[in-house]
Design a protein around this motif. Structure first.
Motif, PDB file in Angstrom:
ATOM      1  N   ALA A 100       0.980  -1.329   0.022  1.00  0.00           N
ATOM      2  CA  ALA A 100      -0.014  -0.112  -0.033  1.00  0.00           C
ATOM      3  C   ALA A 100       0.798   1.142  -0.117  1.00  0.00           C
ATOM      4  O   ALA A 100       0.628   2.032  -0.773  1.00  0.00           O
ATOM      5  CB  ALA A 100      -0.928  -0.104   1.332  1.00  0.00           C
ATOM      6  N   GLU A 103       2.375   1.621  -3.268  1.00  0.00           N
ATOM      7  CA  GLU A 103       1.373   2.277  -4.297  1.00  0.00           C
ATOM      8  C   GLU A 103       1.399   3.623  -4.111  1.00  0.00           C
ATOM      9  O   GLU A 103       1.254   4.538  -4.979  1.00  0.00           O
ATOM     10  CB  GLU A 103       0.046   1.333  -4.139  1.00  0.00           C
ATOM     11  CG  GLU A 103      -0.882   1.928  -5.254  1.00  0.00           C
ATOM     12  CD  GLU A 103      -2.065   0.688  -5.203  1.00  0.00           C
ATOM     13  OE1 GLU A 103      -3.243   1.209  -6.004  1.00  0.00           O
ATOM     14  OE2 GLU A 103      -1.829  -0.359  -4.752  1.00  0.00           O
ATOM     15  N   TYR A 121       6.171  -0.494 -12.293  1.00  0.00           N
ATOM     16  CA  TYR A 121       4.977  -1.525 -12.241  1.00  0.00           C
ATOM     17  C   TYR A 121       5.474  -2.789 -11.876  1.00  0.00           C
ATOM     18  O   TYR A 121       4.640  -3.478 -11.132  1.00  0.00           O
ATOM     19  CB  TYR A 121       4.483  -1.666 -13.628  1.00  0.00           C
ATOM     20  CG  TYR A 121       3.478  -0.386 -14.073  1.00  0.00           C
ATOM     21  CD1 TYR A 121       2.278  -0.070 -13.495  1.00  0.00           C
ATOM     22  CD2 TYR A 121       4.159   0.620 -15.059  1.00  0.00           C
ATOM     23  CE1 TYR A 121       1.531   1.109 -13.934  1.00  0.00           C
ATOM     24  CE2 TYR A 121       3.534   1.544 -15.427  1.00  0.00           C
ATOM     25  CZ  TYR A 121       2.178   1.933 -14.816  1.00  0.00           C
ATOM     26  OH  TYR A 121       1.468   3.171 -14.928  1.00  0.00           O
ATOM     27  N   HIS A 128       2.804  -7.096  -4.547  1.00  0.00           N
ATOM     28  CA  HIS A 128       1.594  -7.625  -4.259  1.00  0.00           C
ATOM     29  C   HIS A 128       1.760  -9.459  -4.275  1.00  0.00           C
ATOM     30  O   HIS A 128       1.163 -10.080  -3.278  1.00  0.00           O
ATOM     31  CB  HIS A 128       0.538  -7.345  -5.199  1.00  0.00           C
ATOM     32  CG  HIS A 128       0.064  -5.967  -4.936  1.00  0.00           C
ATOM     33  ND1 HIS A 128      -1.084  -5.585  -3.737  1.00  0.00           N
ATOM     34  CD2 HIS A 128      -0.019  -4.742  -5.517  1.00  0.00           C
ATOM     35  CE1 HIS A 128      -1.165  -4.411  -3.754  1.00  0.00           C
ATOM     36  NE2 HIS A 128      -0.598  -3.766  -4.702  1.00  0.00           N
ATOM     37  N   ARG A 133      -1.007 -11.755  -2.806  1.00  0.00           N
ATOM     38  CA  ARG A 133      -2.221 -10.913  -3.379  1.00  0.00           C
ATOM     39  C   ARG A 133      -1.839 -11.045  -4.914  1.00  0.00           C
ATOM     40  O   ARG A 133      -1.548 -10.313  -5.545  1.00  0.00           O
ATOM     41  CB  ARG A 133      -2.348  -9.496  -3.165  1.00  0.00           C
ATOM     42  CG  ARG A 133      -2.329  -9.389  -1.470  1.00  0.00           C
ATOM     43  CD  ARG A 133      -2.423  -7.805  -1.243  1.00  0.00           C
ATOM     44  NE  ARG A 133      -2.538  -7.554   0.087  1.00  0.00           N
ATOM     45  CZ  ARG A 133      -2.115  -6.379   0.733  1.00  0.00           C
ATOM     46  NH1 ARG A 133      -1.319  -5.613  -0.023  1.00  0.00           N
ATOM     47  NH2 ARG A 133      -2.358  -6.378   1.888  1.00  0.00           N
ATOM     48  N   GLU A 134      -2.196 -12.179  -5.483  1.00  0.00           N
ATOM     49  CA  GLU A 134      -2.039 -12.905  -6.708  1.00  0.00           C
ATOM     50  C   GLU A 134      -2.919 -11.930  -7.612  1.00  0.00           C
ATOM     51  O   GLU A 134      -2.508 -11.438  -8.697  1.00  0.00           O
ATOM     52  CB  GLU A 134      -2.183 -14.174  -7.050  1.00  0.00           C
ATOM     53  CG  GLU A 134      -1.459 -15.040  -6.205  1.00  0.00           C
ATOM     54  CD  GLU A 134      -2.133 -16.400  -6.315  1.00  0.00           C
ATOM     55  OE1 GLU A 134      -2.101 -17.226  -7.411  1.00  0.00           O
ATOM     56  OE2 GLU A 134      -2.082 -17.218  -5.232  1.00  0.00           O
ATOM     57  N   ASP A 135      -4.173 -11.691  -7.212  1.00  0.00           N
ATOM     58  CA  ASP A 135      -5.158 -11.024  -8.079  1.00  0.00           C
ATOM     59  C   ASP A 135      -4.793  -9.500  -8.482  1.00  0.00           C
ATOM     60  O   ASP A 135      -4.674  -8.926  -9.469  1.00  0.00           O
ATOM     61  CB  ASP A 135      -6.560 -10.960  -7.334  1.00  0.00           C
ATOM     62  CG  ASP A 135      -7.023 -12.206  -7.765  1.00  0.00           C
ATOM     63  OD1 ASP A 135      -6.734 -13.288  -8.350  1.00  0.00           O
ATOM     64  OD2 ASP A 135      -8.253 -12.642  -6.734  1.00  0.00           O
ATOM     65  N   GLN A 136      -4.254  -8.905  -7.205  1.00  0.00           N
ATOM     66  CA  GLN A 136      -3.807  -7.497  -7.523  1.00  0.00           C
ATOM     67  C   GLN A 136      -2.503  -7.391  -8.083  1.00  0.00           C
ATOM     68  O   GLN A 136      -2.269  -6.554  -8.891  1.00  0.00           O
ATOM     69  CB  GLN A 136      -3.469  -6.913  -5.858  1.00  0.00           C
ATOM     70  CG  GLN A 136      -4.627  -6.574  -5.148  1.00  0.00           C
ATOM     71  CD  GLN A 136      -5.278  -7.763  -4.248  1.00  0.00           C
ATOM     72  OE1 GLN A 136      -4.732  -8.795  -4.435  1.00  0.00           O
ATOM     73  NE2 GLN A 136      -5.924  -7.377  -3.317  1.00  0.00           N
ATOM     74  N   ALA A 137      -1.636  -8.527  -8.135  1.00  0.00           N
ATOM     75  CA  ALA A 137      -0.404  -8.443  -8.743  1.00  0.00           C
ATOM     76  C   ALA A 137      -0.883  -8.603 -10.497  1.00  0.00           C
ATOM     77  O   ALA A 137      -0.122  -7.958 -11.143  1.00  0.00           O
ATOM     78  CB  ALA A 137       0.365  -9.744  -8.513  1.00  0.00           C
ATOM     79  N   GLU A 139      -3.584  -7.681 -11.501  1.00  0.00           N
ATOM     80  CA  GLU A 139      -4.075  -6.397 -12.222  1.00  0.00           C
ATOM     81  C   GLU A 139      -2.894  -5.050 -12.473  1.00  0.00           C
ATOM     82  O   GLU A 139      -3.183  -4.425 -13.490  1.00  0.00           O
ATOM     83  CB  GLU A 139      -4.910  -5.340 -10.898  1.00  0.00           C
ATOM     84  CG  GLU A 139      -6.378  -6.189 -10.728  1.00  0.00           C
ATOM     85  CD  GLU A 139      -6.815  -5.683  -9.310  1.00  0.00           C
ATOM     86  OE1 GLU A 139      -6.518  -4.334  -8.910  1.00  0.00           O
ATOM     87  OE2 GLU A 139      -7.888  -6.290  -8.851  1.00  0.00           O
ATOM     88  N   TRP A 140      -1.864  -5.262 -11.714  1.00  0.00           N
ATOM     89  CA  TRP A 140      -0.706  -4.483 -12.194  1.00  0.00           C
ATOM     90  C   TRP A 140      -0.182  -4.814 -13.514  1.00  0.00           C
ATOM     91  O   TRP A 140       0.415  -4.034 -14.417  1.00  0.00           O
ATOM     92  CB  TRP A 140       0.390  -4.429 -11.087  1.00  0.00           C
ATOM     93  CG  TRP A 140      -0.078  -3.497 -10.007  1.00  0.00           C
ATOM     94  CD1 TRP A 140      -0.702  -3.812  -8.824  1.00  0.00           C
ATOM     95  CD2 TRP A 140      -0.221  -1.889  -9.891  1.00  0.00           C
ATOM     96  NE1 TRP A 140      -1.084  -3.005  -7.939  1.00  0.00           N
ATOM     97  CE2 TRP A 140      -0.663  -1.690  -8.588  1.00  0.00           C
ATOM     98  CE3 TRP A 140       0.242  -1.129 -10.782  1.00  0.00           C
ATOM     99  CZ2 TRP A 140      -0.727  -0.279  -8.395  1.00  0.00           C
ATOM    100  CZ3 TRP A 140       0.243   0.110 -10.680  1.00  0.00           C
ATOM    101  CH2 TRP A 140      -0.402   0.464  -9.372  1.00  0.00           C
ATOM    102  N   LYS A 143      -2.061  -2.964 -15.957  1.00  0.00           N
ATOM    103  CA  LYS A 143      -1.917  -1.612 -15.855  1.00  0.00           C
ATOM    104  C   LYS A 143      -0.636  -1.312 -16.577  1.00  0.00           C
ATOM    105  O   LYS A 143      -0.550  -0.103 -17.129  1.00  0.00           O
ATOM    106  CB  LYS A 143      -1.801  -1.166 -14.382  1.00  0.00           C
ATOM    107  CG  LYS A 143      -2.995  -0.947 -13.466  1.00  0.00           C
ATOM    108  CD  LYS A 143      -2.866  -0.633 -12.148  1.00  0.00           C
ATOM    109  CE  LYS A 143      -4.179  -0.756 -11.455  1.00  0.00           C
ATOM    110  NZ  LYS A 143      -4.079  -0.310 -10.024  1.00  0.00           N
TER     111      LYS A 143
END
Length: 193
Positions: A100, A103, A121, A128, A133-137, A139-140, A143
């Motif tokens: 966090a 970020e 990135y 993550h 936090r695989e899902d957030q990773a 997402e990046w 991005k």
């Protein structure tokens, strides 16, 4: 015999920055910080290289708050701080398991008009991934592409590592999917993949 007087010149900014950088590279954050103070005492204003080197030293020593403080000082003095300085702080927080805060620093870079690079990135992906936090990773990774940049092997390897470290029964399939996606993007897997 007459003795000659020898004039001793005060070191310039480049000389001080070289000493600060040498301490930073050897992980001696306190010494780098002291040389920054000596720079000021010599009547020379620190520049973004001075602050960036000290920040890097604290980042290497696992002290992201101090690394951030030096970059904040550089910004407060009106110096144009680039993505490398922001990424130094991001990496320091990411290494401490604080995605966090990493970020937040990426957001500060963007808000100040600095364009993130793939490395920035990748720091977020890894932060993550390490935090589970695989899902957030993932997402990046999206991005990176949304920013008009191309993910590199480091991007995919972080996702593969996250899948491999997962306790999910589908972790093997997820790791396979990321490896396949890397190869479809024209990347050649390495020893890490």
């Amino acid at each position: 015999p007459r003795q000659r007087s020898v004039e001793v010149e005060t070191p310039d900014l480049t000389s001080f920055n070289s000493v600060i950088s040498a301490h930073a590279k050897s992980g001696r954050a306190e010494a780098a910080s002291k040389w920054l103070e000596r720079l000021r005492e010599a009547g020379l204003p620190p520049d973004k290289i001075s602050y960036g080197s000290v920040a890097c030293a604290f980042a290497r020593c696992g002290d992201p708050a101090s690394a951030a403080r030096y970059i904040e000082q550089s910004i407060a003095e009106g110096q144009a701080v680039g993505i490398v300085s922001y990424s130094t702080v991001m990496q320091a927080f990411a290494s401490k398991g604080q995605p966090a805060q990493a970020e937040e620093w990426l957001g500060r870079a963007v808000a100040s008009g600095v364009r993130p690079d793939v490395n920035s990135y990748n720091i977020m992906i890894s932060a993550h991934a390490r935090a589970g936090r695989e899902d957030q990773a993932a997402e990046w990774l999206g991005k990176i592409k949304a920013a008009g940049l191309t993910p590199d092997l480091v991007s995919y390897n972080a996702l593969i590592d996250a899948a491999a470290a997962s306790s999910s029964p589908k972790s093997g399939e997820i790791a396979e999917r990321w490896l396949t996606a890397a190869m479809q993007d024209g990347l050649t897997p390495d020893r890490v993949s």
